[in-house]
Design an enzyme around this catalytic site. Structure first.
Site, PDB file in Angstrom:
ATOM      1  CE  LYS A  89      -4.104   2.150   0.860  1.00  0.00           C
ATOM      2  NZ  LYS A  89      -3.543   2.777  -0.239  1.00  0.00           N
ATOM      3  CE  LYS A 113       4.608   6.979   5.722  1.00  0.00           C
ATOM      4  NZ  LYS A 113       4.078   7.878   4.836  1.00  0.00           N
ATOM      5  CE  LYS A 125       5.337   7.037  -1.027  1.00  0.00           C
ATOM      6  NZ  LYS A 125       4.197   7.646  -0.092  1.00  0.00           N
ATOM      7  CB  THR A 209      -1.676  13.176   5.810  1.00  0.00           C
ATOM      8  OG1 THR A 209      -2.404  12.341   5.072  1.00  0.00           O
ATOM      9  CG2 THR A 209      -0.462  12.979   6.177  1.00  0.00           C
ATOM     10  CG  ASN A 240      -3.786  16.825   1.544  1.00  0.00           C
ATOM     11  OD1 ASN A 240      -3.440  15.921   2.417  1.00  0.00           O
ATOM     12  ND2 ASN A 240      -5.187  16.718   1.371  1.00  0.00           N
ATOM     13  CB  SER A 368      -5.391   4.781   3.016  1.00  0.00           C
ATOM     14  OG  SER A 368      -5.168   5.942   2.002  1.00  0.00           O
TER      15      SER A 368
HETATM   16  N1  GLU Z   1       1.001   8.856   0.404  1.00  0.00           N
HETATM   17  C1  GLU Z   1       0.852   8.826   1.645  1.00  0.00           C
HETATM   18  C2  GLU Z   1       1.898   8.544   2.678  1.00  0.00           C
HETATM   19  O1  GLU Z   1       3.092   8.880   2.504  1.00  0.00           O
HETATM   20  C3  GLU Z   1      -0.332   7.910   1.797  1.00  0.00           C
HETATM   21  C4  GLU Z   1      -0.259   6.588   1.441  1.00  0.00           C
HETATM   22  C5  GLU Z   1      -1.785   5.763   1.269  1.00  0.00           C
HETATM   23  O2  GLU Z   1      -2.956   6.324   1.818  1.00  0.00           O
HETATM   24  O3  GLU Z   1      -1.597   4.774   0.982  1.00  0.00           O
HETATM   25  O4  GLU Z   1       1.822   7.936   3.744  1.00  0.00           O
END
Ligand code: GLU
Length: 445
Positions: A89, A113, A125, A209, A240, A368
């Protein structure tokens, strides 16, 4: 252990490269921290060998027919780091500085995370090397659709679930969802998160976030005895995450005295008018052009005598050069990887309380996860419910990292890595890859 660390060439570091450039390679940075955490937990070095590289990386060509008829062939990547806890994810960024090492590092941070928050996901990513500001809306849509088509064999609600990241947003997620569904032949809303509400997005995801960042600041302030009402903050970045962080900090009564963005910065000793700036940024995309405030340089930004400093932009901002300028009590890393090891050392020497990125900005991936759960159930929650669940997750994760810091007498960043790697080690043990190991603290997540 220290000797082994010094002698090991980290993935991502190049032996011929000057030390300061290596120091700024996010892949080398995260690998070094992972290695340290594996040792710190008394785990076998085999665990590091499993974690040191993504299980899968893909480089793709992303050809786009531009409005003038020419084809520009952009380069995109997707890295999937580790999937023992669930599908991978993580977001997709569109930025001219995207590169493979950065995407790999970001995928590893996503694994950590999810582990710290106890989510049933691994990390991933993606990114495309592009300045989206130079594209028309049609070109941007074509880029988004073509990139997703190129990833088709490796993505899906049970494999790898994308989301927004730097310069991507719900509209782009909507285009990607549409393209994915077209090829799968049915509607699969759980394939992507951060999408518009009408096609299965979650309430509270856009704010998540920033909301999570502020929740971790509240937890830190409680433990440090800092009264947030009337405290001061400075924020780097007003995308954002930066803008939502400003909004929720403002609601806590925090005076935000400085904000910078890609073009410059603004400052007001008595606090900036956050509601007005949020409104302005909606149409102008920037805040540094807002009239009536003193402008400030990047150097002045880092030197601000504030209680809380929040890097909410890109990697490698708090370095050996900028860290000595920092006077804040708390550094809350809303961005991914904003601090280099040299910068980190200085923050530690100064006794600054760091809320590390993999804890601080994990509210996004947490909501998410809630979005994906709602898509799977086909049943949607009220915003209050989403926010309550987020609050509980963030509080528990903060507790775990803080307790780990005390138990191991270390700093918050190392503690976050220990909590994350420890969580992964438990899963590895359950799967038979690790034996006779137990978590040093009782975790709440
Ligand atoms: N891009 C965000 C992060 O770096 C969210 C990633 C997601 O929601 O999967 O945590």
């Amino acid at each position: 252990m220290a000797t082994i660390l010094e002698k090991t060439v980290m993935p991502g570091s190049e032996p011929g490269k000057p030390a300061d450039l290596q120091d700024n390679n996010p892949y080398a940075i995260v690998s070094g921290l992972l290695k340290e955490a594996v040792a710190g937990l008394g785990l076998d070095e085999n665990v590091y060998r499993l974690l040191e590289k993504p299980i899968r990386t893909l480089e793709v060509a992303v050809p786009v027919r531009m409005d003038d008829g020419q084809i520009v062939n952009f380069t995109g990547y997707r890295a999937q780091h580790f999937d023992i806890l669930g599908p991978t994810k993580g977001g997709i960024r569109f930025h001219p500085d995207v590169n493979l090492d950065e995407v790999k590092a970001l995928s590893m941070w996503m694994t950590l995370k999810s582990a710290i928050l106890g989510l049933p996901f691994g990390g991933a990513k993606g990114g495309v090397i592009v300045d989206p500001g130079q594209l028309s809306e049609r070109e941007l849509e074509e880029l988004s659709r073509t990139y997703i088509r190129a990833l088709m064999p490796i993505i899906g609600p049970e494999k790898d679930i994308p989301a927004p990241d730097v310069n991507t947003n719900p509209q782009i997620m909507g285009w990607m969802l549409d393209e994915y569904d077209k090829f799968r032949g049915f509607n699969a809303p759980g394939f992507i998160t951060g999408k518009p509400l009408i096609v299965g997005g979650s309430r509270g995801r856009v704010e998540a976030t920033g909301r999570g960042v502020v929740m971790t600041i509240v937890e830190a302030a409680k433990r440090l005895g800092l009264e947030l009402n009337g405290a001061t903050a400075a924020i780097q970045g007003f995308g954002n995450v930066g803008s939502m962080t400003a909004r929720f900090l403002h609601e806590q009564g925090v005076k935000i005295v400085a904000i910078t963005d890609a073009r410059g910065g603004i400052y007001a000793r008595d606090g900036l008018d956050i509601p007005a700036l949020l409104e302005y940024a909606r149409s102008h995309k920037l805040v540094s052009t807002y009239e009536g405030y003193e402008s400030i340089s990047n150097e002045a930004f880092f030197s601000m005598p504030v209680d809380i400093l929040i890097p909410a932009a890109l990697e490698n901002q708090i370095t050996g050069q900028t860290a000595p300028l920092i006077k804040a009590r708390i550094v809350a890393e809303a961005a991914n990887g904003p601090t280099t090891p040299a910068g980190d050392k200085i923050l530690a020497q100064k006794g600054i309380f760091v809320i590390p990125d993999i804890l601080c900005n994990s509210g996004g991936v947490t909501v998410s996860y809630f979005e994906w759960v709602q898509n799977t159930m086909g049943y949607y929650w009220k915003e209050r419910e989403v926010n309550e669940k987020l609050q509980e997750k963030m509080e528990c994760a903060f507790h775990d990292v803080y307790e780990m810091m005390k138990e191991k007498q270390t700093d918050m960043r190392k503690a976050a890595y220990l909590a994350g790697v420890g969580h992964l080690a438990e899963a590895l043990q359950a799967r038979g890859w690790v034996k006779g190991w137990s978590m040093p603290i009782e975790r709440k997540v």
